[in-house]
Design an enzyme around this catalytic site. Sequence first.
Site, mmCIF file in Angstrom:
data_model
loop_
_atom_site.group_PDB
_atom_site.id
_atom_site.type_symbol
_atom_site.label_atom_id
_atom_site.label_comp_id
_atom_site.label_asym_id
_atom_site.label_seq_id
_atom_site.Cartn_x
_atom_site.Cartn_y
_atom_site.Cartn_z
ATOM 1 N N GLY A 16 10.246 -11.357 5.364
ATOM 2 C CA GLY A 16 12.034 -11.373 5.898
ATOM 3 C C GLY A 16 12.778 -11.577 4.948
ATOM 4 N N HIS A 55 2.913 -15.439 3.212
ATOM 5 C CA HIS A 55 3.737 -14.418 4.455
ATOM 6 C C HIS A 55 3.982 -15.675 5.298
ATOM 7 C CE1 HIS A 55 3.965 -10.069 6.021
ATOM 8 N NE2 HIS A 55 5.030 -10.702 6.528
ATOM 9 N N LYS A 77 -3.552 -14.716 -0.849
ATOM 10 C CA LYS A 77 -1.903 -14.392 -0.106
ATOM 11 C C LYS A 77 -2.475 -14.280 1.527
ATOM 12 C CE LYS A 77 1.913 -11.231 0.325
ATOM 13 N NZ LYS A 77 1.433 -10.448 1.761
ATOM 14 N N CYS A 119 -3.832 -9.604 4.985
ATOM 15 C CA CYS A 119 -3.253 -7.693 5.654
ATOM 16 C C CYS A 119 -3.763 -7.688 7.316
ATOM 17 C CB CYS A 119 -4.332 -6.420 5.074
ATOM 18 S SG CYS A 119 -3.244 -4.499 5.590
ATOM 19 N N MET A 158 1.088 -1.505 0.116
ATOM 20 C CA MET A 158 -0.145 -0.267 -0.134
ATOM 21 C C MET A 158 1.117 1.825 0.100
ATOM 22 S SD MET A 158 -3.351 -1.189 -0.055
ATOM 23 C CE MET A 158 -4.110 1.075 0.204
ATOM 24 N N ASN A 203 7.467 -15.546 1.052
ATOM 25 C CA ASN A 203 7.277 -13.899 1.523
ATOM 26 C C ASN A 203 7.802 -13.937 2.778
ATOM 27 O OD1 ASN A 203 4.751 -11.192 1.882
ATOM 28 N ND2 ASN A 203 6.733 -10.807 0.965
#
Length: 342
Positions: A222, A180, A148, A109, A28, A220
Amino acid sequence: MTGASNPSSGTRADTYAASLRLSVAPMMDWTDVHCRQFHRLLAPGARLYTEMVHAKAVIHGDRTRLLALTPEQAPLALQLGGSEPAALAQATHIAADHGFDEVNLNCGCPSDRVQAGRFGACLMREPALVAECVAAMSAASDVPVTVKCRLGVDDDADYDVFADFVDGVVAAGAAMVVVHARNAWLQGLSPKENRDIPPLRYDWAYRLKRERPGLPVVINGGIATREAALAQLDHVDGVMLGRAAYHDPYVLHALDAALSGGPLQPRADLLRALRPYVEARMADGVALKHIVRHVLGLFHGQPGGRLFRQVLSEGAHRPGADWQLVEQALSATEHAGARSAA
Protein backbone atom coordinates in the site's frame (compact mmCIF):
# COMPACT_ATOMS: atom_id res chain seq x y z
CA MET A 1 23.06 -11.78 -20.10
CA THR A 2 25.05 -14.54 -18.59
CA GLY A 3 25.57 -15.26 -14.94
CA ALA A 4 28.61 -13.85 -13.21
CA SER A 5 30.59 -14.94 -10.22
CA ASN A 6 29.37 -13.43 -6.98
CA PRO A 7 32.02 -10.90 -5.94
CA SER A 8 32.92 -10.80 -2.26
CA SER A 9 34.50 -7.37 -2.44
CA GLY A 10 33.70 -4.86 0.24
CA THR A 11 32.32 -2.49 -2.38
CA ARG A 12 29.61 -4.87 -3.49
CA ALA A 13 28.83 -5.92 0.07
CA ASP A 14 28.58 -2.27 1.10
CA THR A 15 26.31 -1.50 -1.84
CA TYR A 16 24.05 -4.40 -0.91
CA ALA A 17 23.84 -3.24 2.70
CA ALA A 18 23.05 0.34 1.69
CA SER A 19 20.26 -0.84 -0.60
CA LEU A 20 18.23 -2.03 2.41
CA ARG A 21 16.37 1.29 2.59
CA LEU A 22 14.67 0.96 -0.80
CA SER A 23 13.71 -2.09 -2.83
CA VAL A 24 11.31 -3.11 -5.59
CA ALA A 25 9.06 -6.06 -4.81
CA PRO A 26 9.16 -9.31 -6.74
CA MET A 27 6.13 -9.20 -9.03
CA MET A 28 5.07 -12.07 -11.26
CA ASP A 29 4.99 -11.21 -14.99
CA TRP A 30 6.46 -7.79 -14.26
CA THR A 31 9.93 -7.76 -12.67
CA ASP A 32 11.67 -9.67 -15.42
CA VAL A 33 15.20 -8.89 -16.57
CA HIS A 34 14.05 -6.04 -18.86
CA CYS A 35 11.96 -4.39 -16.17
CA ARG A 36 14.83 -4.57 -13.71
CA GLN A 37 17.22 -2.93 -16.17
CA PHE A 38 14.82 0.01 -16.42
CA HIS A 39 14.33 0.17 -12.66
CA ARG A 40 18.08 0.21 -12.12
CA LEU A 41 18.36 3.33 -14.26
CA LEU A 42 15.58 4.94 -12.25
CA ALA A 43 16.97 3.93 -8.87
CA PRO A 44 20.73 3.27 -8.77
CA GLY A 45 20.62 2.68 -5.01
CA ALA A 46 17.68 0.29 -4.80
CA ARG A 47 17.68 -3.44 -4.21
CA LEU A 48 15.92 -5.27 -7.03
CA TYR A 49 14.10 -8.61 -6.90
CA THR A 50 13.30 -11.13 -9.58
CA GLU A 51 9.92 -12.61 -10.20
CA MET A 52 9.32 -15.65 -8.00
CA VAL A 53 10.94 -18.78 -9.46
CA HIS A 54 10.23 -22.23 -8.08
CA ALA A 55 13.28 -23.97 -6.69
CA LYS A 56 12.75 -27.01 -8.92
CA ALA A 57 12.60 -24.77 -11.99
CA VAL A 58 16.00 -23.37 -11.04
CA ILE A 59 17.38 -26.89 -10.69
CA HIS A 60 15.82 -28.46 -13.78
CA GLY A 61 14.72 -25.57 -16.00
CA ASP A 62 16.25 -23.13 -18.46
CA ARG A 63 18.56 -21.12 -16.23
CA THR A 64 19.58 -18.82 -19.06
CA ARG A 65 16.01 -17.55 -19.12
CA LEU A 66 14.92 -18.00 -15.50
CA LEU A 67 18.07 -16.52 -13.95
CA ALA A 68 18.76 -13.85 -16.58
CA LEU A 69 20.56 -10.83 -15.17
CA THR A 70 23.04 -8.16 -16.10
CA PRO A 71 25.95 -6.86 -13.99
CA GLU A 72 24.26 -3.47 -13.71
CA GLN A 73 21.28 -4.96 -11.88
CA ALA A 74 23.25 -5.68 -8.69
CA PRO A 75 22.32 -5.59 -5.86
CA LEU A 76 19.82 -8.19 -7.02
CA ALA A 77 17.88 -10.83 -5.12
CA LEU A 78 16.36 -14.04 -6.45
CA GLN A 79 12.99 -14.89 -4.94
CA LEU A 80 12.39 -18.62 -4.63
CA GLY A 81 9.18 -20.54 -4.16
CA GLY A 82 9.11 -24.00 -2.66
CA SER A 83 8.82 -25.98 0.55
CA GLU A 84 11.38 -28.76 0.16
CA PRO A 85 14.54 -27.90 2.10
CA ALA A 86 16.89 -29.90 -0.12
CA ALA A 87 15.57 -28.38 -3.34
CA LEU A 88 15.65 -24.86 -1.90
CA ALA A 89 19.21 -25.41 -0.71
CA GLN A 90 20.31 -26.59 -4.15
CA ALA A 91 18.59 -23.65 -5.83
CA THR A 92 20.22 -21.23 -3.38
CA HIS A 93 23.66 -22.64 -4.20
CA ILE A 94 22.94 -22.22 -7.91
CA ALA A 95 21.77 -18.64 -7.34
CA ALA A 96 24.94 -17.77 -5.46
CA ASP A 97 27.10 -19.18 -8.24
CA HIS A 98 25.04 -17.27 -10.78
CA GLY A 99 25.76 -13.91 -9.18
CA PHE A 100 22.73 -13.04 -7.04
CA ASP A 101 23.31 -11.01 -3.88
CA GLU A 102 20.42 -12.47 -1.87
CA VAL A 103 17.95 -15.33 -1.99
CA ASN A 104 14.46 -14.61 -0.69
CA LEU A 105 11.93 -17.28 0.30
CA ASN A 106 8.34 -16.50 -0.67
CA CYS A 107 5.98 -16.96 2.28
CA GLY A 108 3.42 -14.43 1.11
CA CYS A 109 1.88 -15.33 -2.26
CA PRO A 110 -1.79 -16.39 -1.86
CA SER A 111 -2.61 -17.79 -5.31
CA ASP A 112 -4.37 -21.13 -5.73
CA ARG A 113 -1.49 -22.48 -7.82
CA VAL A 114 0.98 -21.64 -5.10
CA GLN A 115 -1.20 -23.18 -2.41
CA ALA A 116 -1.54 -26.36 -4.44
CA GLY A 117 2.25 -26.57 -4.50
CA ARG A 118 2.45 -26.03 -0.73
CA PHE A 119 4.42 -22.82 -0.83
CA GLY A 120 3.80 -19.11 -0.57
CA ALA A 121 1.52 -17.69 2.15
CA CYS A 122 0.21 -21.08 3.28
CA LEU A 123 3.70 -21.76 4.68
CA MET A 124 2.96 -19.33 7.49
CA ARG A 125 0.84 -22.13 8.94
CA GLU A 126 3.93 -24.39 8.95
CA PRO A 127 6.59 -22.37 10.80
CA ALA A 128 8.74 -25.38 11.64
CA LEU A 129 8.95 -26.34 7.96
CA VAL A 130 9.83 -22.78 6.97
CA ALA A 131 12.59 -22.72 9.58
CA GLU A 132 13.93 -26.01 8.20
CA CYS A 133 13.91 -24.55 4.69
CA VAL A 134 15.72 -21.39 5.77
CA ALA A 135 18.33 -23.38 7.67
CA ALA A 136 19.03 -25.53 4.61
CA MET A 137 19.23 -22.48 2.34
CA SER A 138 21.53 -20.63 4.74
CA ALA A 139 23.89 -23.61 4.91
CA ALA A 140 24.06 -23.88 1.11
CA SER A 141 26.00 -20.66 0.44
CA ASP A 142 27.31 -17.42 1.92
CA VAL A 143 24.62 -15.36 0.18
CA PRO A 144 22.12 -13.82 2.65
CA VAL A 145 18.82 -15.67 2.90
CA THR A 146 15.72 -13.59 3.63
CA VAL A 147 11.99 -14.20 3.99
CA LYS A 148 9.03 -12.26 2.60
CA CYS A 149 5.83 -12.94 4.52
CA ARG A 150 2.40 -11.63 5.42
CA LEU A 151 1.08 -10.90 8.92
CA GLY A 152 -0.86 -14.13 8.88
CA VAL A 153 -3.34 -16.23 6.96
CA ASP A 154 -7.11 -15.74 6.68
CA ASP A 155 -8.47 -14.43 9.98
CA ASP A 156 -5.24 -14.79 11.96
CA ALA A 157 -5.16 -11.85 14.36
CA ASP A 158 -2.56 -12.82 16.96
CA TYR A 159 0.58 -10.69 16.84
CA ASP A 160 2.47 -13.21 18.94
CA VAL A 161 1.91 -15.94 16.32
CA PHE A 162 3.33 -13.63 13.65
CA ALA A 163 6.29 -12.68 15.86
CA ASP A 164 6.99 -16.32 16.66
CA PHE A 165 7.04 -17.11 12.94
CA VAL A 166 9.62 -14.36 12.39
CA ASP A 167 11.70 -15.47 15.36
CA GLY A 168 11.75 -19.00 13.97
CA VAL A 169 13.09 -18.01 10.57
CA VAL A 170 15.66 -15.65 12.09
CA ALA A 171 16.89 -18.36 14.44
CA ALA A 172 17.22 -20.61 11.39
CA GLY A 173 19.44 -18.11 9.62
CA ALA A 174 17.26 -15.49 7.91
CA ALA A 175 19.18 -12.22 7.66
CA MET A 176 16.13 -10.00 7.12
CA VAL A 177 12.35 -10.12 6.89
CA VAL A 178 10.15 -8.29 4.42
CA VAL A 179 6.68 -7.83 5.88
CA HIS A 180 3.74 -7.33 3.53
CA ALA A 181 1.68 -5.72 6.26
CA ARG A 182 -1.65 -7.42 5.70
CA ASN A 183 -3.05 -10.93 5.99
CA ALA A 184 -3.33 -13.30 3.04
CA TRP A 185 -6.76 -14.79 2.47
CA LEU A 186 -6.35 -18.22 0.93
CA GLN A 187 -10.04 -18.71 0.15
CA GLY A 188 -12.47 -16.23 -1.31
CA LEU A 189 -10.04 -13.60 -2.60
CA SER A 190 -8.01 -13.51 -5.79
CA PRO A 191 -4.31 -12.62 -5.69
CA LYS A 192 -5.24 -9.14 -6.94
CA GLU A 193 -7.86 -8.72 -4.19
CA ASN A 194 -5.31 -9.95 -1.66
CA ARG A 195 -3.22 -6.90 -2.48
CA ASP A 196 -6.06 -4.51 -1.66
CA ILE A 197 -8.82 -5.91 0.54
CA PRO A 198 -7.20 -7.29 3.71
CA PRO A 199 -6.56 -4.24 5.91
CA LEU A 200 -3.06 -2.93 6.30
CA ARG A 201 -1.59 -3.10 9.79
CA TYR A 202 1.72 -1.32 9.62
CA ASP A 203 1.81 -1.18 13.42
CA TRP A 204 2.68 -4.90 13.56
CA ALA A 205 5.83 -4.29 11.51
CA TYR A 206 6.69 -1.25 13.61
CA ARG A 207 6.29 -3.27 16.81
CA LEU A 208 8.40 -6.08 15.39
CA LYS A 209 11.22 -3.62 14.76
CA ARG A 210 10.90 -1.95 18.16
CA GLU A 211 11.03 -5.28 19.97
CA ARG A 212 13.86 -6.65 17.80
CA PRO A 213 16.05 -3.62 17.08
CA GLY A 214 18.86 -5.76 15.66
CA LEU A 215 16.63 -7.40 13.03
CA PRO A 216 16.46 -5.65 9.64
CA VAL A 217 12.77 -5.16 8.87
CA VAL A 218 11.50 -4.01 5.47
CA ILE A 219 7.86 -3.02 5.03
CA ASN A 220 5.70 -3.59 1.95
CA GLY A 221 2.07 -3.01 1.02
CA GLY A 222 0.00 0.00 0.00
CA ILE A 223 2.92 2.42 -0.29
CA ALA A 224 2.27 4.57 -3.34
CA THR A 225 4.07 7.91 -2.92
CA ARG A 226 7.52 9.22 -2.12
CA GLU A 227 6.21 10.92 1.00
CA ALA A 228 4.51 7.76 2.29
CA ALA A 229 7.66 5.75 1.72
CA LEU A 230 9.89 8.24 3.51
CA ALA A 231 7.48 8.29 6.46
CA GLN A 232 7.80 4.51 6.80
CA LEU A 233 11.54 4.86 7.28
CA ASP A 234 10.89 6.52 10.63
CA HIS A 235 9.75 3.11 11.89
CA VAL A 236 11.53 0.38 9.92
CA ASP A 237 14.82 -0.15 8.11
CA GLY A 238 13.54 -0.25 4.57
CA VAL A 239 10.56 0.21 2.31
CA MET A 240 9.63 -2.05 -0.60
CA LEU A 241 7.58 -0.57 -3.42
CA GLY A 242 5.36 -2.88 -5.44
CA ARG A 243 2.77 -1.74 -7.96
CA ALA A 244 3.64 1.94 -7.50
CA ALA A 245 7.13 1.30 -8.87
CA TYR A 246 5.64 -0.35 -11.92
CA HIS A 247 2.60 1.79 -12.73
CA ASP A 248 4.22 5.11 -11.77
CA PRO A 249 7.96 4.40 -12.01
CA TYR A 250 9.00 8.02 -11.59
CA VAL A 251 7.98 7.61 -7.93
CA LEU A 252 10.79 5.08 -7.65
CA HIS A 253 13.24 7.56 -9.13
CA ALA A 254 12.03 10.40 -6.88
CA LEU A 255 12.39 8.23 -3.78
CA ASP A 256 15.87 7.04 -4.73
CA ALA A 257 16.93 10.63 -5.36
CA ALA A 258 15.53 11.73 -2.00
CA LEU A 259 17.46 9.00 -0.19
CA SER A 260 20.72 9.56 -2.04
CA GLY A 261 20.59 13.35 -2.23
CA GLY A 262 20.96 13.14 -5.98
CA PRO A 263 19.17 15.34 -8.52
CA LEU A 264 15.89 14.44 -10.18
CA GLN A 265 16.48 13.49 -13.81
CA PRO A 266 13.98 14.31 -16.57
CA ARG A 267 11.83 11.36 -17.56
CA ALA A 268 12.99 11.46 -21.16
CA ASP A 269 16.64 11.34 -20.12
CA LEU A 270 16.03 8.33 -17.92
CA LEU A 271 14.33 6.49 -20.75
CA ARG A 272 17.01 7.37 -23.30
CA ALA A 273 19.59 5.87 -20.97
CA LEU A 274 17.88 2.54 -21.65
CA ARG A 275 18.60 2.74 -25.39
CA PRO A 276 21.90 0.78 -25.41
CA TYR A 277 20.26 -2.06 -23.51
CA VAL A 278 17.22 -2.08 -25.82
CA GLU A 279 19.32 -2.16 -28.96
CA ALA A 280 21.63 -4.86 -27.59
CA ARG A 281 18.69 -7.07 -26.64
CA MET A 282 17.01 -6.50 -30.00
CA ALA A 283 20.24 -7.57 -31.68
CA ASP A 284 19.89 -10.79 -29.67
CA GLY A 285 16.41 -11.28 -31.10
CA VAL A 286 14.24 -9.81 -28.34
CA ALA A 287 11.19 -7.97 -29.69
CA LEU A 288 10.79 -4.34 -28.66
CA LYS A 289 7.35 -5.02 -27.17
CA HIS A 290 8.83 -7.27 -24.47
CA ILE A 291 10.96 -4.41 -23.15
CA VAL A 292 8.88 -1.26 -23.59
CA ARG A 293 5.81 -2.73 -21.90
CA HIS A 294 7.65 -1.99 -18.66
CA VAL A 295 8.07 1.74 -19.35
CA LEU A 296 4.46 2.63 -20.18
CA GLY A 297 3.83 4.31 -16.83
CA LEU A 298 6.84 6.65 -16.98
CA PHE A 299 4.69 9.68 -17.78
CA HIS A 300 1.86 8.70 -15.45
CA GLY A 301 -0.14 11.78 -14.45
CA GLN A 302 1.80 14.02 -16.84
CA PRO A 303 0.50 15.95 -19.85
CA GLY A 304 0.92 13.65 -22.82
CA GLY A 305 1.21 10.55 -20.67
CA ARG A 306 -1.75 8.86 -22.29
CA LEU A 307 -0.35 9.59 -25.74
CA PHE A 308 3.03 8.17 -24.71
CA ARG A 309 1.39 4.89 -23.71
CA GLN A 310 -0.73 4.83 -26.85
CA VAL A 311 2.17 5.28 -29.26
CA LEU A 312 4.20 2.53 -27.62
CA SER A 313 1.32 0.13 -27.05
CA GLU A 314 0.05 0.36 -30.62
CA GLY A 315 3.44 0.34 -32.31
CA ALA A 316 5.74 -1.93 -30.35
CA HIS A 317 4.18 -5.18 -31.58
CA ARG A 318 4.52 -4.27 -35.25
CA PRO A 319 7.24 -5.90 -37.36
CA GLY A 320 10.34 -3.75 -37.55
CA ALA A 321 9.55 -1.68 -34.46
CA ASP A 322 12.78 -0.31 -33.02
CA TRP A 323 14.10 2.52 -30.87
CA GLN A 324 12.72 5.12 -33.25
CA LEU A 325 9.26 4.25 -31.96
CA VAL A 326 10.38 5.25 -28.48
CA GLU A 327 11.65 8.55 -29.85
CA GLN A 328 8.30 9.07 -31.58
CA ALA A 329 6.51 8.47 -28.29
CA LEU A 330 8.79 10.93 -26.50
CA SER A 331 8.34 13.55 -29.20
CA ALA A 332 4.55 13.18 -29.15
CA THR A 333 4.56 13.48 -25.38
CA GLU A 334 6.79 16.55 -25.44
CA HIS A 335 4.51 18.31 -27.94
CA ALA A 336 1.42 17.39 -25.94
CA GLY A 337 3.03 18.79 -22.82
CA ALA A 338 3.96 22.00 -24.60
CA ARG A 339 0.38 22.45 -25.83
CA SER A 340 -0.92 21.85 -22.31
CA ALA A 341 1.43 24.49 -20.90
CA ALA A 342 0.53 27.07 -23.56
